[in-house]
Design a protein around this motif. Structure first.
Motif, mmCIF file in Angstrom:
data_model
loop_
_atom_site.group_PDB
_atom_site.id
_atom_site.type_symbol
_atom_site.label_atom_id
_atom_site.label_comp_id
_atom_site.label_asym_id
_atom_site.label_seq_id
_atom_site.Cartn_x
_atom_site.Cartn_y
_atom_site.Cartn_z
ATOM 1 N N GLU A 37 0.831 -1.209 0.000
ATOM 2 C CA GLU A 37 0.000 0.000 0.000
ATOM 3 C C GLU A 37 0.867 1.262 0.000
ATOM 4 O O GLU A 37 0.446 2.300 -0.492
ATOM 5 C CB GLU A 37 -0.937 -0.006 1.207
ATOM 6 C CG GLU A 37 -2.038 -1.042 1.092
ATOM 7 C CD GLU A 37 -2.835 -1.232 2.376
ATOM 8 O OE1 GLU A 37 -2.686 -0.415 3.316
ATOM 9 O OE2 GLU A 37 -3.605 -2.211 2.431
ATOM 10 N N ALA A 38 2.073 1.165 0.531
ATOM 11 C CA ALA A 38 3.000 2.297 0.558
ATOM 12 C C ALA A 38 3.856 2.366 -0.712
ATOM 13 O O ALA A 38 4.767 3.189 -0.795
ATOM 14 C CB ALA A 38 3.895 2.204 1.791
ATOM 15 N N GLY A 39 3.593 1.484 -1.673
ATOM 16 C CA GLY A 39 4.279 1.542 -2.960
ATOM 17 C C GLY A 39 5.454 0.597 -3.145
ATOM 18 O O GLY A 39 6.123 0.631 -4.171
ATOM 19 N N TRP A 40 5.716 -0.271 -2.182
ATOM 20 C CA TRP A 40 6.815 -1.235 -2.290
ATOM 21 C C TRP A 40 6.354 -2.473 -3.054
ATOM 22 O O TRP A 40 5.183 -2.845 -3.008
ATOM 23 C CB TRP A 40 7.252 -1.693 -0.902
ATOM 24 C CG TRP A 40 7.885 -0.648 -0.053
ATOM 25 C CD1 TRP A 40 7.241 0.369 0.604
ATOM 26 C CD2 TRP A 40 9.260 -0.526 0.267
ATOM 27 N NE1 TRP A 40 8.145 1.112 1.307
ATOM 28 C CE2 TRP A 40 9.400 0.584 1.112
ATOM 29 C CE3 TRP A 40 10.395 -1.237 -0.083
ATOM 30 C CZ2 TRP A 40 10.625 0.994 1.616
ATOM 31 C CZ3 TRP A 40 11.618 -0.837 0.420
ATOM 32 C CH2 TRP A 40 11.726 0.275 1.259
ATOM 33 N N GLU A 41 7.289 -3.142 -3.719
ATOM 34 C CA GLU A 41 7.051 -4.488 -4.238
ATOM 35 C C GLU A 41 7.461 -5.448 -3.126
ATOM 36 O O GLU A 41 8.627 -5.457 -2.709
ATOM 37 C CB GLU A 41 7.882 -4.762 -5.488
ATOM 38 C CG GLU A 41 7.670 -6.159 -6.040
ATOM 39 C CD GLU A 41 8.546 -6.466 -7.245
ATOM 40 O OE1 GLU A 41 8.805 -7.665 -7.490
ATOM 41 O OE2 GLU A 41 8.986 -5.524 -7.935
ATOM 42 N N ALA A 42 6.503 -6.218 -2.619
ATOM 43 C CA ALA A 42 6.760 -7.070 -1.456
ATOM 44 C C ALA A 42 6.681 -8.546 -1.817
ATOM 45 O O ALA A 42 5.753 -8.980 -2.490
ATOM 46 C CB ALA A 42 5.752 -6.765 -0.344
ATOM 47 N N LEU A 43 7.677 -9.288 -1.341
ATOM 48 C CA LEU A 43 7.692 -10.744 -1.472
ATOM 49 C C LEU A 43 7.487 -11.336 -0.082
ATOM 50 O O LEU A 43 8.246 -11.032 0.838
ATOM 51 C CB LEU A 43 9.023 -11.224 -2.050
ATOM 52 C CG LEU A 43 9.210 -12.750 -2.137
ATOM 53 C CD1 LEU A 43 8.189 -13.370 -3.088
ATOM 54 C CD2 LEU A 43 10.635 -13.080 -2.554
ATOM 55 N N GLU A 44 6.461 -12.158 0.068
ATOM 56 C CA GLU A 44 6.189 -12.853 1.332
ATOM 57 C C GLU A 44 6.805 -14.243 1.275
ATOM 58 O O GLU A 44 6.696 -14.934 0.267
ATOM 59 C CB GLU A 44 4.684 -13.032 1.540
ATOM 60 C CG GLU A 44 3.911 -11.768 1.656
ATOM 61 C CD GLU A 44 2.412 -12.027 1.717
ATOM 62 O OE1 GLU A 44 1.978 -13.078 2.242
ATOM 63 O OE2 GLU A 44 1.656 -11.165 1.229
ATOM 64 N N LEU A 45 7.423 -14.650 2.366
ATOM 65 C CA LEU A 45 7.994 -15.987 2.466
ATOM 66 C C LEU A 45 7.323 -16.730 3.611
ATOM 67 O O LEU A 45 6.988 -16.130 4.631
ATOM 68 C CB LEU A 45 9.508 -15.901 2.701
ATOM 69 C CG LEU A 45 10.297 -15.140 1.640
ATOM 70 C CD1 LEU A 45 11.765 -15.043 2.037
ATOM 71 C CD2 LEU A 45 10.142 -15.785 0.269
ATOM 72 N N HIS A 46 7.151 -18.043 3.433
ATOM 73 C CA HIS A 46 6.465 -18.889 4.409
ATOM 74 C C HIS A 46 7.371 -20.061 4.793
ATOM 75 O O HIS A 46 7.321 -21.113 4.152
ATOM 76 C CB HIS A 46 5.142 -19.394 3.829
ATOM 77 C CG HIS A 46 4.207 -18.278 3.461
ATOM 78 N ND1 HIS A 46 4.288 -17.609 2.251
ATOM 79 C CD2 HIS A 46 3.197 -17.711 4.158
ATOM 80 C CE1 HIS A 46 3.350 -16.682 2.223
ATOM 81 N NE2 HIS A 46 2.675 -16.715 3.357
ATOM 82 N N PRO A 47 8.215 -19.879 5.820
ATOM 83 C CA PRO A 47 9.177 -20.913 6.202
ATOM 84 C C PRO A 47 8.514 -22.234 6.578
ATOM 85 O O PRO A 47 7.451 -22.258 7.193
ATOM 86 C CB PRO A 47 9.876 -20.325 7.426
ATOM 87 C CG PRO A 47 9.651 -18.869 7.333
ATOM 88 C CD PRO A 47 8.322 -18.692 6.664
ATOM 89 N N GLY A 48 9.203 -23.310 6.212
ATOM 90 C CA GLY A 48 8.773 -24.641 6.626
ATOM 91 C C GLY A 48 9.379 -25.007 7.963
ATOM 92 O O GLY A 48 8.786 -25.727 8.757
#
Length: 181
Positions: A30-41
């Protein structure tokens, strides 16, 4: 119980931390960043008790799904991740973190949740506090490659009684992808 998984008995809290990570990524978007979410195992404090003397890897080893690791490698390839935000919570023996590694010049952020049990992280905590730096090693299951982030001034990544709780940001070295033979 000794030898049990760090999340035993606190799985609901972990699920809430993952939801917080997803909300944090949305706030960056929403603040204009390109965000990558990671989901650790899985997350392991390094060095482990059995390798405390032999290992100079210090920090958190984070196992990622293969597709998320590939996306991460591609994202960090040409970006300088030189800032981070970290949000800490604790329940009993377990410290929970949401970490946002930022490449502000490129408008990129990598957001991921991690955890560690104090009973398993003693050597890591001593080394991190002494060095003033913590590393996060993100990797796929085969452990053939890693993306390594270095967090300077890691007080906000340690339990509250290890340092200053006032600051939530610190400087980091570039995130880098490394191949292991």
């Amino acid at each position: 119980m000794a030898g049990s998984h760090p999340l035993s008995g606190v799985q609901d809290r972990w699920e809430a931390v993952v939801e917080d990570m997803e909300a944090t990524a949305d706030e960056y978007r929403e603040a204009g960043w390109e965000a990558l979410e990671l989901h650790p195992g899985d997350v392991t404090a390094l060095p482990t008790a059995s390798a405390a003397v032999e290992s100079d890897r210090t920090g958190l080893d984070v196992l990622l799904p293969g597709d998320e690791f590939r996306d991460l490698e591609e994202l960090v390839e040409d970006a300088a991740f030189d800032e981070y935000d970290a949000y800490r919570g604790q329940e009993g023996d377990v410290v929970f973190l949401v970490v946002a590694m930022k490449a502000p010049d490129e408008g990129l952020v990598v957001v991921f949740p991690v955890y560690y049990a104090l009973r398993e992280a003693g050597e890591m905590l001593k080394r991190v506090a002494a060095r003033g730096e913590m590393w996060t090693y993100l990797r796929p299951l085969d452990d053939s490659r890693r993306v390594v982030f270095s967090q300077h001034e890691p007080d906000n990544l340690l339990p509250a009684d290890y340092g200053d709780e006032e600051g939530e940001s610190g400087d980091v070295e570039d995130g880098e992808s490394t191949d292991e033979e």
